[in-house]
Write an enzyme that holds these catalytic residues in place. Structure first.
Site, PDB file in Angstrom:
ATOM      1  CE1 TYR A 133      -8.541  -4.864   2.511  1.00  0.00           C
ATOM      2  CE2 TYR A 133      -6.792  -5.997   3.687  1.00  0.00           C
ATOM      3  CZ  TYR A 133      -7.227  -4.945   2.909  1.00  0.00           C
ATOM      4  OH  TYR A 133      -6.339  -3.991   2.513  1.00  0.00           O
ATOM      5  CD  GLU A 134      -8.427  -5.891  -2.247  1.00  0.00           C
ATOM      6  OE1 GLU A 134      -8.719  -5.234  -3.255  1.00  0.00           O
ATOM      7  OE2 GLU A 134      -7.297  -6.410  -2.068  1.00  0.00           O
ATOM      8  CB  ALA A 137       1.969  -0.517   4.274  1.00  0.00           C
ATOM      9  CG  MET A 176      -4.192  -6.541   7.339  1.00  0.00           C
ATOM     10  SD  MET A 176      -5.455  -5.367   6.935  1.00  0.00           S
ATOM     11  CE  MET A 176      -5.392  -4.312   8.374  1.00  0.00           C
ATOM     12  CB  SER A 177      -0.390  -8.433   2.384  1.00  0.00           C
ATOM     13  OG  SER A 177       0.762  -7.705   2.753  1.00  0.00           O
ATOM     14  CG  HIS A 215      -5.832   3.007   4.045  1.00  0.00           C
ATOM     15  ND1 HIS A 215      -5.048   1.866   4.148  1.00  0.00           N
ATOM     16  CD2 HIS A 215      -5.913   3.266   2.716  1.00  0.00           C
ATOM     17  CE1 HIS A 215      -4.695   1.467   2.941  1.00  0.00           C
ATOM     18  NE2 HIS A 215      -5.210   2.298   2.051  1.00  0.00           N
ATOM     19  CG  ASN A 229       0.601   2.087  11.463  1.00  0.00           C
ATOM     20  OD1 ASN A 229       0.741   1.537  10.359  1.00  0.00           O
ATOM     21  ND2 ASN A 229       0.048   1.481  12.484  1.00  0.00           N
ATOM     22  CG  HIS A 285      -5.112  -6.961   0.732  1.00  0.00           C
ATOM     23  ND1 HIS A 285      -5.165  -5.987  -0.241  1.00  0.00           N
ATOM     24  CD2 HIS A 285      -3.964  -6.767   1.410  1.00  0.00           C
ATOM     25  CE1 HIS A 285      -4.081  -5.246  -0.157  1.00  0.00           C
ATOM     26  NE2 HIS A 285      -3.337  -5.689   0.833  1.00  0.00           N
ATOM     27  CG  HIS A 307      -2.915  -1.572  -3.443  1.00  0.00           C
ATOM     28  ND1 HIS A 307      -2.020  -2.607  -3.462  1.00  0.00           N
ATOM     29  CD2 HIS A 307      -3.161  -1.310  -2.156  1.00  0.00           C
ATOM     30  CE1 HIS A 307      -1.734  -2.959  -2.213  1.00  0.00           C
ATOM     31  NE2 HIS A 307      -2.421  -2.190  -1.410  1.00  0.00           N
ATOM     32  CB  SER A 351      -0.858   0.072   1.270  1.00  0.00           C
ATOM     33  OG  SER A 351      -1.853  -0.888   1.227  1.00  0.00           O
TER      34      SER A 351
HETATM   35  N1  HPA Z   1      -2.041  -3.089  11.334  1.00  0.00           N
HETATM   36  C1  HPA Z   1      -2.342  -3.921  10.336  1.00  0.00           C
HETATM   37  N2  HPA Z   1      -1.999  -3.679   9.078  1.00  0.00           N
HETATM   38  C2  HPA Z   1      -1.327  -2.558   8.806  1.00  0.00           C
HETATM   39  C3  HPA Z   1      -0.987  -1.646   9.807  1.00  0.00           C
HETATM   40  C4  HPA Z   1      -1.367  -1.927  11.154  1.00  0.00           C
HETATM   41  O1  HPA Z   1      -1.105  -1.169  12.089  1.00  0.00           O
HETATM   42  N3  HPA Z   1      -0.329  -0.625   9.211  1.00  0.00           N
HETATM   43  C5  HPA Z   1      -0.263  -0.928   7.885  1.00  0.00           C
HETATM   44  N4  HPA Z   1      -0.883  -2.092   7.635  1.00  0.00           N
END
Ligand code: HPA
Length: 270
Positions: free
Chosen positions: A83-84, A111, A208-209, A245, A232, A81, A59, A29
């Site tokens: 979740y999509e 990310a 998540m990937s 996001h 983050n 993903h 993306h 991402s």
């Molecule tokens: N958690 C899950 N997925 C993420 C995060 C997070 O803090 N940051 C970027 N993708």
């Protein structure tokens, strides 16, 4: 067993004049690198017959092929993903495409949220190992089982290529951590209680990937490395603030310049 049909594979092969990429790179991402390869040729996911569509912001949904340091590079700008709403077969279909094009080295980027207290937004982390919190559907588990042909991997990230990344980081003067990546189904981020639990489990970064792609790529005999861009922190107990996001996408832009320097050095050294 086909993850993508022959029409799809042949369309991509023809568009890229049957070039065989030495290296495939999946961008997470908001990550933007290798924007101008030599002899770059692009192809939108949406123009490929029977190829999934990227629905996540940040993306691009674009494949680029081009050269850097006399190597042929293929960049997947955007991934799918679970979740999509995609099946595992769709999630790993870009990796299948790379395999069908003859690619042997795969660089997975993502990310990720920093769980390790020493990690700051904008940092890079080489994935030493992973923890998989996804449930893989039973039908697709059966298909993976067939691809594995009796093999049982316990190591998904190539040790020699990892060493090369670490040496390249020194040469390119880019700081990189090494750590454990946890892949969660998402799309929600972690609660404070989950973050505290993950720290106790010695997890360094969360996203998540990447993990499903690494599993299937190994089954398809590719050498894999994984790099997380920490977008983050998850010190909610300190900041009490939520992660958006948008925040992730903004920091990813900054992390991209480091990733760009690192991967250029890596490709030079390959
Ligand atoms: N958690 C899950 N997925 C993420 C995060 C997070 O803090 N940051 C970027 N993708």
């Amino acid at each position: 067993m086909e993850i993508l049909n022959k029409e799809t594979i042949n369309f991509v092969k023809k568009h890229f004049n049957n070039q065989i990429p030495d290296i495939g790179i999946v961008l997470g991402s908001g990550l933007k690198i290798f924007e101008n390869l030599e002899n770059q040729k692009d192809l939108k996911y949406s123009d490929i017959p029977n190829f999934p569509k990227s629905t996540v912001e940040g993306h691009d949904g674009l494949i680029s092929i081009g050269n850097y340091e006399n190597k042929n590079i293929l960049i997947l700008r955007g991934r799918f993903h679970k979740y999509e709403g995609y099946s595992w077969n769709k999630v790993v279909s870009p990796i299948y495409l790379l395999k069908e094009l003859g690619t042997k080295i795969l660089v997975l980027t993502n990310a990720a949220g920093g769980i390790n207290r020493n990690y700051e937004p904008g940092d890079l982390m080489l994935i030493e190992d992973h923890i998989n919190f996804h449930l893989i559907d039973s039908n697709e588990r059966k298909e993976l089982y067939k691809f594995l042909k009796g093999r049982r991997f316990i190591e998904y990230y190539n040790k020699e290529l990892n060493k090369l990344i670490l040496n390249s980081a020194i040469e390119a003067k880019v700081k990189i951590h090494q750590g454990i990546y946890l892949s969660l189904p998402g799309p929600n981020y972690e609660t404070r209680a989950e973050v505290l639990m993950f720290r106790k489990l010695n997890i360094d970064a969360v996203g998540m990937s990447t993990v499903p792609e690494a599993i299937w790529a190994n089954a398809w005999n590719m050498k894999v490395i994984g790099i997380s861009c920490i977008t983050n922190s998850t010190y909610y107990e300190k900041t009490m603030s939520e992660t958006s996001h948008d925040e992730v996408i903004n920091v990813a832009k900054t992390a991209s310049s480091k990733l760009d320097l690192l991967l250029k050095e890596f490709i030079k050294n390959l």
